[in-house]
Design a protein around this motif. Structure first.
Motif, PDB file in Angstrom:
ATOM      1  N   LEU A   1      98.883  71.810   0.889  1.00 54.79           N
ATOM      2  CA  LEU A   1     100.337  71.933   0.943  1.00 54.79           C
ATOM      3  C   LEU A   1     100.671  72.113   2.411  1.00 54.79           C
ATOM      4  O   LEU A   1     100.243  73.088   3.041  1.00 54.79           O
ATOM      5  N   VAL A   2     101.399  71.154   2.980  1.00 55.90           N
ATOM      6  CA  VAL A   2     101.567  71.095   4.424  1.00 55.90           C
ATOM      7  C   VAL A   2     103.049  71.029   4.797  1.00 55.90           C
ATOM      8  O   VAL A   2     103.817  70.288   4.183  1.00 55.90           O
ATOM      9  N   GLY A   3     103.428  71.770   5.813  1.00 60.37           N
ATOM     10  CA  GLY A   3     104.772  71.643   6.373  1.00 60.37           C
ATOM     11  C   GLY A   3     104.847  70.387   7.235  1.00 60.37           C
ATOM     12  O   GLY A   3     103.850  69.949   7.807  1.00 60.37           O
ATOM     13  N   ARG A   4     106.036  69.825   7.338  1.00 60.88           N
ATOM     14  CA  ARG A   4     106.193  68.575   8.098  1.00 60.88           C
ATOM     15  C   ARG A   4     105.885  68.754   9.578  1.00 60.88           C
ATOM     16  O   ARG A   4     105.285  67.902  10.214  1.00 60.88           O
ATOM     17  N   ARG A   5     106.292  69.878  10.146  1.00 63.73           N
ATOM     18  CA  ARG A   5     106.018  70.116  11.567  1.00 63.73           C
ATOM     19  C   ARG A   5     104.506  70.158  11.813  1.00 63.73           C
ATOM     20  O   ARG A   5     104.008  69.617  12.801  1.00 63.73           O
ATOM     21  N   THR A   6     103.767  70.746  10.885  1.00 61.74           N
ATOM     22  CA  THR A   6     102.313  70.782  11.003  1.00 61.74           C
ATOM     23  C   THR A   6     101.728  69.390  10.819  1.00 61.74           C
ATOM     24  O   THR A   6     100.839  68.973  11.568  1.00 61.74           O
ATOM     25  N   PHE A   7     102.224  68.653   9.828  1.00 62.14           N
ATOM     26  CA  PHE A   7     101.728  67.310   9.551  1.00 62.14           C
ATOM     27  C   PHE A   7     101.904  66.402  10.770  1.00 62.14           C
ATOM     28  O   PHE A   7     101.022  65.624  11.108  1.00 62.14           O
TER      29      PHE A   7
ATOM     30  N   GLY B   1      91.437  64.335   0.415  1.00 57.33           N
ATOM     31  CA  GLY B   1      92.037  64.564  -0.887  1.00 57.33           C
ATOM     32  C   GLY B   1      93.542  64.529  -0.789  1.00 57.33           C
ATOM     33  O   GLY B   1      94.114  64.175   0.246  1.00 57.33           O
ATOM     34  N   PRO B   2      94.209  64.924  -1.873  1.00 57.73           N
ATOM     35  CA  PRO B   2      95.670  64.842  -1.909  1.00 57.73           C
ATOM     36  C   PRO B   2      96.345  65.891  -1.029  1.00 57.73           C
ATOM     37  O   PRO B   2      95.967  67.051  -1.033  1.00 57.73           O
ATOM     38  N   GLN B   3      97.344  65.416  -0.291  1.00 51.14           N
ATOM     39  CA  GLN B   3      98.156  66.294   0.551  1.00 51.14           C
ATOM     40  C   GLN B   3      99.609  66.172   0.115  1.00 51.14           C
ATOM     41  O   GLN B   3     100.099  65.068  -0.140  1.00 51.14           O
ATOM     42  N   TYR B   4     100.300  67.294   0.067  1.00 48.90           N
ATOM     43  CA  TYR B   4     101.715  67.336  -0.291  1.00 48.90           C
ATOM     44  C   TYR B   4     102.463  67.914   0.893  1.00 48.90           C
ATOM     45  O   TYR B   4     102.267  69.066   1.265  1.00 48.90           O
ATOM     46  N   VAL B   5     103.283  67.076   1.512  1.00 46.79           N
ATOM     47  CA  VAL B   5     104.005  67.451   2.722  1.00 46.79           C
ATOM     48  C   VAL B   5     105.464  67.692   2.351  1.00 46.79           C
ATOM     49  O   VAL B   5     106.130  66.814   1.792  1.00 46.79           O
ATOM     50  N   VAL B   6     105.949  68.887   2.670  1.00 53.52           N
ATOM     51  CA  VAL B   6     107.326  69.245   2.356  1.00 53.52           C
ATOM     52  C   VAL B   6     108.224  68.797   3.503  1.00 53.52           C
ATOM     53  O   VAL B   6     108.046  69.217   4.647  1.00 53.52           O
ATOM     54  N   THR B   7     109.184  67.913   3.177  1.00 54.29           N
ATOM     55  CA  THR B   7     110.089  67.381   4.195  1.00 54.29           C
ATOM     56  C   THR B   7     111.325  66.784   3.544  1.00 54.29           C
ATOM     57  O   THR B   7     111.277  66.301   2.419  1.00 54.29           O
ATOM     58  N   HIS B   8     112.427  66.831   4.259  1.00 57.07           N
ATOM     59  CA  HIS B   8     113.646  66.142   3.836  1.00 57.07           C
ATOM     60  C   HIS B   8     113.747  64.771   4.484  1.00 57.07           C
ATOM     61  O   HIS B   8     114.670  64.023   4.211  1.00 57.07           O
ATOM     62  N   ASN B   9     112.780  64.452   5.352  1.00 58.89           N
ATOM     63  CA  ASN B   9     112.786  63.173   6.063  1.00 58.89           C
ATOM     64  C   ASN B   9     111.427  62.485   5.948  1.00 58.89           C
ATOM     65  O   ASN B   9     110.660  62.449   6.916  1.00 58.89           O
ATOM     66  N   PRO B  10     111.121  61.923   4.779  1.00 63.93           N
ATOM     67  CA  PRO B  10     109.826  61.242   4.644  1.00 63.93           C
ATOM     68  C   PRO B  10     109.786  59.972   5.484  1.00 63.93           C
ATOM     69  O   PRO B  10     110.819  59.358   5.737  1.00 63.93           O
ATOM     70  N   PRO B  11     108.592  59.583   5.908  1.00 64.76           N
ATOM     71  CA  PRO B  11     108.487  58.345   6.691  1.00 64.76           C
ATOM     72  C   PRO B  11     108.735  57.131   5.794  1.00 64.76           C
ATOM     73  O   PRO B  11     108.645  57.208   4.573  1.00 64.76           O
ATOM     74  N   ASP B  12     109.006  56.002   6.413  1.00 60.41           N
ATOM     75  CA  ASP B  12     109.245  54.765   5.678  1.00 60.41           C
ATOM     76  C   ASP B  12     107.957  54.137   5.155  1.00 60.41           C
ATOM     77  O   ASP B  12     107.972  53.362   4.214  1.00 60.41           O
TER      78      ASP B  12
ATOM     79  N   VAL C   1      97.107  75.970   2.189  1.00 61.82           N
ATOM     80  CA  VAL C   1      98.407  75.890   2.839  1.00 61.82           C
ATOM     81  C   VAL C   1      98.211  75.780   4.339  1.00 61.82           C
ATOM     82  O   VAL C   1      97.487  76.581   4.940  1.00 61.82           O
ATOM     83  N   LEU C   2      98.861  74.774   4.934  1.00 59.32           N
ATOM     84  CA  LEU C   2      98.807  74.571   6.377  1.00 59.32           C
ATOM     85  C   LEU C   2     100.216  74.620   6.951  1.00 59.32           C
ATOM     86  O   LEU C   2     101.102  73.893   6.491  1.00 59.32           O
ATOM     87  N   GLY C   3     100.413  75.474   7.929  1.00 58.48           N
ATOM     88  CA  GLY C   3     101.705  75.587   8.597  1.00 58.48           C
ATOM     89  C   GLY C   3     102.351  76.936   8.350  1.00 58.48           C
ATOM     90  O   GLY C   3     102.330  77.454   7.230  1.00 58.48           O
ATOM     91  N   ALA C   4     102.916  77.491   9.408  1.00 54.30           N
ATOM     92  CA  ALA C   4     103.527  78.822   9.332  1.00 54.30           C
ATOM     93  C   ALA C   4     104.678  78.875   8.334  1.00 54.30           C
ATOM     94  O   ALA C   4     104.801  79.827   7.572  1.00 54.30           O
ATOM     95  N   GLY C   5     105.534  77.850   8.332  1.00 56.73           N
ATOM     96  CA  GLY C   5     106.663  77.829   7.408  1.00 56.73           C
ATOM     97  C   GLY C   5     106.217  77.786   5.962  1.00 56.73           C
ATOM     98  O   GLY C   5     106.777  78.473   5.106  1.00 56.73           O
ATOM     99  N   MET C   6     105.199  77.001   5.669  1.00 58.66           N
ATOM    100  CA  MET C   6     104.682  76.914   4.300  1.00 58.66           C
ATOM    101  C   MET C   6     104.043  78.232   3.878  1.00 58.66           C
ATOM    102  O   MET C   6     104.230  78.690   2.755  1.00 58.66           O
ATOM    103  N   GLY C   7     103.292  78.860   4.782  1.00 57.36           N
ATOM    104  CA  GLY C   7     102.693  80.161   4.475  1.00 57.36           C
ATOM    105  C   GLY C   7     103.753  81.198   4.159  1.00 57.36           C
ATOM    106  O   GLY C   7     103.644  81.953   3.191  1.00 57.36           O
ATOM    107  N   ARG C   8     104.799  81.218   4.964  1.00 59.46           N
ATOM    108  CA  ARG C   8     105.903  82.173   4.761  1.00 59.46           C
ATOM    109  C   ARG C   8     106.612  81.911   3.437  1.00 59.46           C
ATOM    110  O   ARG C   8     106.912  82.841   2.685  1.00 59.46           O
ATOM    111  N   GLN C   9     106.850  80.635   3.107  1.00 60.55           N
ATOM    112  CA  GLN C   9     107.536  80.310   1.854  1.00 60.55           C
ATOM    113  C   GLN C   9     106.682  80.671   0.640  1.00 60.55           C
ATOM    114  O   GLN C   9     107.203  81.178  -0.351  1.00 60.55           O
ATOM    115  N   CYS C  10     105.392  80.413   0.717  1.00 62.52           N
ATOM    116  CA  CYS C  10     104.506  80.776  -0.397  1.00 62.52           C
ATOM    117  C   CYS C  10     104.496  82.284  -0.611  1.00 62.52           C
ATOM    118  O   CYS C  10     104.555  82.762  -1.752  1.00 62.52           O
TER     119      CYS C  10
END
Length: 178
Positions: free
Chosen positions: A47-53, A75-86, A116-125
């Motif tokens: 589970l990855v934050g976009r800034r980390t990704f 393996g599978p990665q889930y990146v949380v973002t409101h701006n996915p790439p094309d 979990v990778l990324g400070a924002g994701m850790g905080r949200q979890c």
């Protein structure tokens, strides 16, 4: 059921990145780490934050550049973002909702860890009561600035130490959230 583990390498003063998101500071401390090597096969999804990704890579210039754990995990990665790439990226799912991304990551992980990778994701979890464990490798360096490992803004979270390991390049600490 998957457990949710927040893991990172940090400086002694608690920073995951240096100023401007710089991760090059971590490169000298990426030597052999038996605990990390034993953990990697236990990870079922990320589970990855976009800034980390999108961020800097301590493996830059090496064969592990752009790969999770320097190429040690796939393996599978889930990146949380409101701006996915094309464009589509193999094994990466971009999700615009934290709760949905976490649920998908847990399902994909099965009985392994969601890492979990990324400070924002850790905080949200942690705020959602969904964080089970924390694993941190502490490097013997002071950065003075950057992105903090945890920035809780107050509060008290009780932890129980699972393990501690002294290594030539730093110290590992593993905790369970109480």
């Amino acid at each position: 059921m998957a457990k949710v583990l927040y893991s990172a390498g940090i400086s002694l003063d608690g920073f995951m990145t240096g100023p401007g998101g710089d991760m090059s500071w971590l490169t000298p401390y990426l030597g052999p780490n038996p605990q990390v090597e034993a953990l990697i096969p236990q990870i079922g999804s990320l589970l990855v934050g976009r800034r980390t990704f999108d961020g800097d890579d301590p493996h830059k210039g090496g064969e592990g550049e752009g790969k999770a754990f320097g190429g040690g995990w796939e393996g599978p990665q889930y990146v949380v973002t409101h701006n996915p790439p094309d464009t589509t990226i193999t094994d990466v799912t971009f999700v615009d909702d934290f709760g949905s991304a976490l649920a998908q990551a847990k399902e994909a992980a099965g009985d392994k860890y969601v890492n979990v990778l990324g400070a924002g994701m850790g905080r949200q979890c942690l705020a959602a009561g969904q964080l089970d464990e924390i694993f941190v490798g502490i490097a013997p360096v002071l950065l003075g600035d950057g992105v903090r490992f945890f920035d809780l803004g107050g509060g008290n979270v009780k932890l129980e130490r699972i393990s501690q390991a002294e290594l030539p390049l730093g110290t590992n600490l593993w905790f369970k959230i109480l």
